[in-house]
Design an enzyme around this catalytic site. Structure first.
Site, mmCIF file in Angstrom:
data_model
loop_
_atom_site.group_PDB
_atom_site.id
_atom_site.type_symbol
_atom_site.label_atom_id
_atom_site.label_comp_id
_atom_site.label_asym_id
_atom_site.label_seq_id
_atom_site.Cartn_x
_atom_site.Cartn_y
_atom_site.Cartn_z
ATOM 1 N N ASP A 37 25.218 11.788 8.291
ATOM 2 C CA ASP A 37 25.695 10.737 8.178
ATOM 3 C C ASP A 37 24.717 10.045 8.278
ATOM 4 O OD1 ASP A 37 27.550 9.356 10.841
ATOM 5 O OD2 ASP A 37 25.826 7.856 9.415
ATOM 6 N N ASP A 61 23.350 10.007 2.124
ATOM 7 C CA ASP A 61 24.475 8.856 2.173
ATOM 8 C C ASP A 61 25.777 9.646 1.504
ATOM 9 O OD1 ASP A 61 26.657 7.443 0.882
ATOM 10 O OD2 ASP A 61 24.712 5.614 -0.107
ATOM 11 N N ASN A 88 34.192 13.167 7.082
ATOM 12 C CA ASN A 88 35.000 12.204 8.276
ATOM 13 C C ASN A 88 34.471 10.709 7.520
ATOM 14 O OD1 ASN A 88 35.791 11.509 10.950
ATOM 15 N ND2 ASN A 88 33.650 11.689 11.191
ATOM 16 N N TYR A 156 40.288 -0.906 4.094
ATOM 17 C CA TYR A 156 40.519 0.217 5.068
ATOM 18 C C TYR A 156 41.557 1.134 4.305
ATOM 19 C CZ TYR A 156 40.747 3.342 8.931
ATOM 20 O OH TYR A 156 40.564 5.014 9.745
ATOM 21 N N LYS A 160 42.502 5.332 2.930
ATOM 22 C CA LYS A 160 42.719 6.043 3.031
ATOM 23 C C LYS A 160 44.252 7.018 3.239
ATOM 24 C CE LYS A 160 39.465 7.232 6.329
ATOM 25 N NZ LYS A 160 38.748 8.284 6.611
HETATM 26 N N1 LIG Z 1 38.706 5.508 15.507
HETATM 27 C C1 LIG Z 1 40.674 5.702 15.177
HETATM 28 O O1 LIG Z 1 40.971 5.088 15.519
HETATM 29 C C2 LIG Z 1 40.743 6.291 14.311
HETATM 30 C C3 LIG Z 1 41.641 6.008 13.540
HETATM 31 C C4 LIG Z 1 41.863 6.601 11.974
HETATM 32 C C5 LIG Z 1 41.540 7.596 11.298
HETATM 33 N N2 LIG Z 1 39.854 7.774 12.098
HETATM 34 C C6 LIG Z 1 39.009 8.367 10.123
HETATM 35 O O2 LIG Z 1 38.147 9.014 11.235
HETATM 36 C C7 LIG Z 1 36.463 8.905 11.331
HETATM 37 C C8 LIG Z 1 35.885 8.597 12.250
HETATM 38 O O3 LIG Z 1 35.843 6.997 12.640
HETATM 39 P P1 LIG Z 1 35.331 6.688 14.279
HETATM 40 O O4 LIG Z 1 35.944 5.899 14.885
HETATM 41 O O5 LIG Z 1 34.299 7.517 14.701
HETATM 42 O O6 LIG Z 1 34.369 5.253 13.409
HETATM 43 P P2 LIG Z 1 32.634 5.188 12.981
HETATM 44 O O7 LIG Z 1 32.728 3.505 12.250
HETATM 45 O O8 LIG Z 1 31.719 5.632 13.716
HETATM 46 O O9 LIG Z 1 32.277 6.116 12.376
HETATM 47 C C9 LIG Z 1 32.090 6.198 10.442
HETATM 48 C C10 LIG Z 1 30.540 7.272 10.616
HETATM 49 O O10 LIG Z 1 30.512 7.257 9.301
HETATM 50 C C11 LIG Z 1 29.430 6.949 9.154
HETATM 51 N N3 LIG Z 1 28.560 6.386 7.579
HETATM 52 C C12 LIG Z 1 29.847 5.284 7.458
HETATM 53 N N4 LIG Z 1 29.270 4.882 5.575
HETATM 54 C C13 LIG Z 1 28.770 6.452 5.591
HETATM 55 C C14 LIG Z 1 27.853 6.651 4.608
HETATM 56 N N5 LIG Z 1 28.052 6.165 3.194
HETATM 57 N N6 LIG Z 1 27.716 7.696 4.549
HETATM 58 C C15 LIG Z 1 27.659 8.927 5.384
HETATM 59 N N7 LIG Z 1 27.753 8.264 7.125
HETATM 60 C C16 LIG Z 1 28.503 7.196 7.093
HETATM 61 C C17 LIG Z 1 29.008 6.186 9.938
HETATM 62 O O11 LIG Z 1 27.661 5.753 10.137
HETATM 63 C C18 LIG Z 1 29.321 6.390 11.043
HETATM 64 O O12 LIG Z 1 29.052 7.409 12.175
HETATM 65 C C19 LIG Z 1 37.296 8.063 10.232
HETATM 66 O O13 LIG Z 1 36.744 8.575 8.671
HETATM 67 C C20 LIG Z 1 37.952 6.883 10.096
HETATM 68 O O14 LIG Z 1 38.022 5.838 8.704
HETATM 69 C C21 LIG Z 1 39.222 6.889 12.884
#
Ligand SMILES: NC(=O)c1ccc[n+]([C@@H]2O[C@H](COP(=O)([O-])OP(=O)(O)OC[C@H]3O[C@@H](n4cnc5c(N)ncnc54)[C@H](O)[C@@H]3O)[C@@H](O)[C@H]2O)c1
Length: 253
Positions: A37, A61, A88, A156, A160
Site C-alpha cells: 500500500d 505507489d 485492490n 471514480y 472503475k
Molecule cells: N468499500 C466499498 O464500498 C467498495 C465498493 C466497491 C469497490 N470498492 C473498491 O475496493 C477497494 C478497497 O476499498 P476500501 O473500501 O477498502 O477503501 P480504501 O480507500 O481504504 O482502500 C484503498 C486503499 O488503496 C490505497 N492506495 C491509494 N492510493 C494508492 C497508491 N497510489 N498506491 C498504493 N496504494 C494506494 C489506500 O491507502 C487504501 O489503503 C478499492 O479499489 C475500492 O474502489 C470498495
C-alpha cells in the site's frame, strides 16, 4: 489443507479495509501474502501472522512503474514466486464526491493514475514471472459504481468502468500463458474508505443501495472475500475475462 497452499499472492491497497481482509482470507487458505500500500501495512501483516498465516509488507505507489516492479521484486526475494495479484489499491476513501462539473481536475488525473494505470503497472511487474511459471490469476477490483452508473463520483465510476475493459482486453492477451484475468464489482461495503467518501450521507446511501437489491441486506466484508478466494484458486480455472457482481443482485450481467 487450504485451497491456496504453496501459492504466493500480492494484494495492493492492503493497509486497511477490504485489502487487509483479502490478505487475511488468502493467508487462511494457505497463500503466502505480500501486503502492499502507499501506507504502512504493518497492522495487516500483524493480523495475518496472528492468525497463523504468512505475510510481509511493503510501501509502494502502484501508479509508478519502478515502485510496482519493486513490489514484484520484493515478493520474489521473499517467496520465490508470484501466483496471484489482487489489484485492490484505489483512490476511493480519499476522493471528494460531488456533481460532475465540480470535481477537481488534479483529483480526476490522480484517480485515473491510481485506479487505472496502477493496474497496468502492477500487471507489467508480475506477468513475466507468471509466464515463466506457466500461469497465474489476476483479480481487478471494479465497482457497482461503474456498472450501475452511480452519480456524484464521475471520476471514480469512470475509472472503475475502465477496470472492466482492462480486464477483458488483458484476459485475451494472457490466455495463451494460462494467466486468468477477472474483475469483481462489489456494491457498497462499510469500510473506513466508505465513511470517508460518503461522510454524513453514508447511512442514507446504504439504505438506498439496499432497496435496489434482490437480497435485502447490506454487503459485509466477509460476504465479499469468498469471490476473491474463488478467482484466486483453481476452482475458477476455466474462468477468465469476467466481471463478477457482488451486489446482492442489483444488476444482472
Ligand atoms: N468499500 C466499498 O464500498 C467498495 C465498493 C466497491 C469497490 N470498492 C473498491 O475496493 C477497494 C478497497 O476499498 P476500501 O473500501 O477498502 O477503501 P480504501 O480507500 O481504504 O482502500 C484503498 C486503499 O488503496 C490505497 N492506495 C491509494 N492510493 C494508492 C497508491 N497510489 N498506491 C498504493 N496504494 C494506494 C489506500 O491507502 C487504501 O489503503 C478499492 O479499489 C475500492 O474502489 C470498495
Amino acid at each position: 489443507m487450504g485451497n491456496l497452499e504453496g501459492k504466493v499472492a500480492i494484494v495492493t491497497g492492503a493497509a486497511r479495509g477490504l485489502g487487509a481482509a483479502y490478505c487475511v482470507a488468502l493467508a487462511h487458505e494457505g497463500a503466502a501474502v505480500m501486503a502492499t500500500d502507499i501506507r504502512e501495512c504493518a497492522e495487516t501483516v500483524g493480523d495475518v501472522v496472528a492468525a497463523g498465516g504468512r505475510a510481509i509488507g511493503t510501501t509502494a505507489d502502484v501508479a509508478n512503474a519502478n515502485s510496482a516492479k519493486a513490489i514484484a521484486d520484493a515478493t520474489l526475494d521473499a517467496y520465490g514466486r508470484i501466483d496471484i495479484l489482487v489489484n485492490n489499491a484505489a483512490m476511493y476513501g480519499n476522493l471528494h464526491a460531488g456533481r460532475f462539473h465540480t470535481l477537481d481536475e488534479a483529483e480526476w488525473d490522480a484517480c485515473m493514475a491510481v485506479n487505472v494505470k496502477g493496474l497496468w503497472q502492477c500487471c507489467k511487474a508480475v506477468v513475466p514471472t507468471m509466464q515463466q511459471q506457466g500461469g497465474g490469476s489476476i483479480i481487478n477490483i471494479s465497482s457497482l459504481a461503474a456498472v450501475y452508473g452511480i452519480a456524484n463520483a464521475l471520476h471514480y465510476a469512470t475509472s472503475k468502468g475502465a477496470v472492466i475493459g482492462f480486464t477483458r482486453a488483458l484476459a485475451r492477451e494472457l490466455g495463451r500463458d494460462n494467466i486468468r484475468v477477472n474483475a469483481i464489482a462489489p456494491t457498497m461495503v462499510d469500510t473506513p474508505g466508505t465513511s470517508e467518501i460518503m461522510k454524513e450521507n453514508r447511512d442514507r446511501f446504504a439504505e438506498a443501495v439496499k432497496r435496489n437489491q434482490t437480497l435485502r441486506k447490506t454487503l459485509e466484508t466477509e460476504d465479499l472475500v469468498g469471490t476473491v478466494l474463488y478467482l484466486a484458486s483453481d476452482m475458477s480455472k476455466f474462468v477468465t475475462g469476467q466481471t463478477i457482481m457482488v451486489d446482492g443482485g442489483t444488476v444482472y450481467l
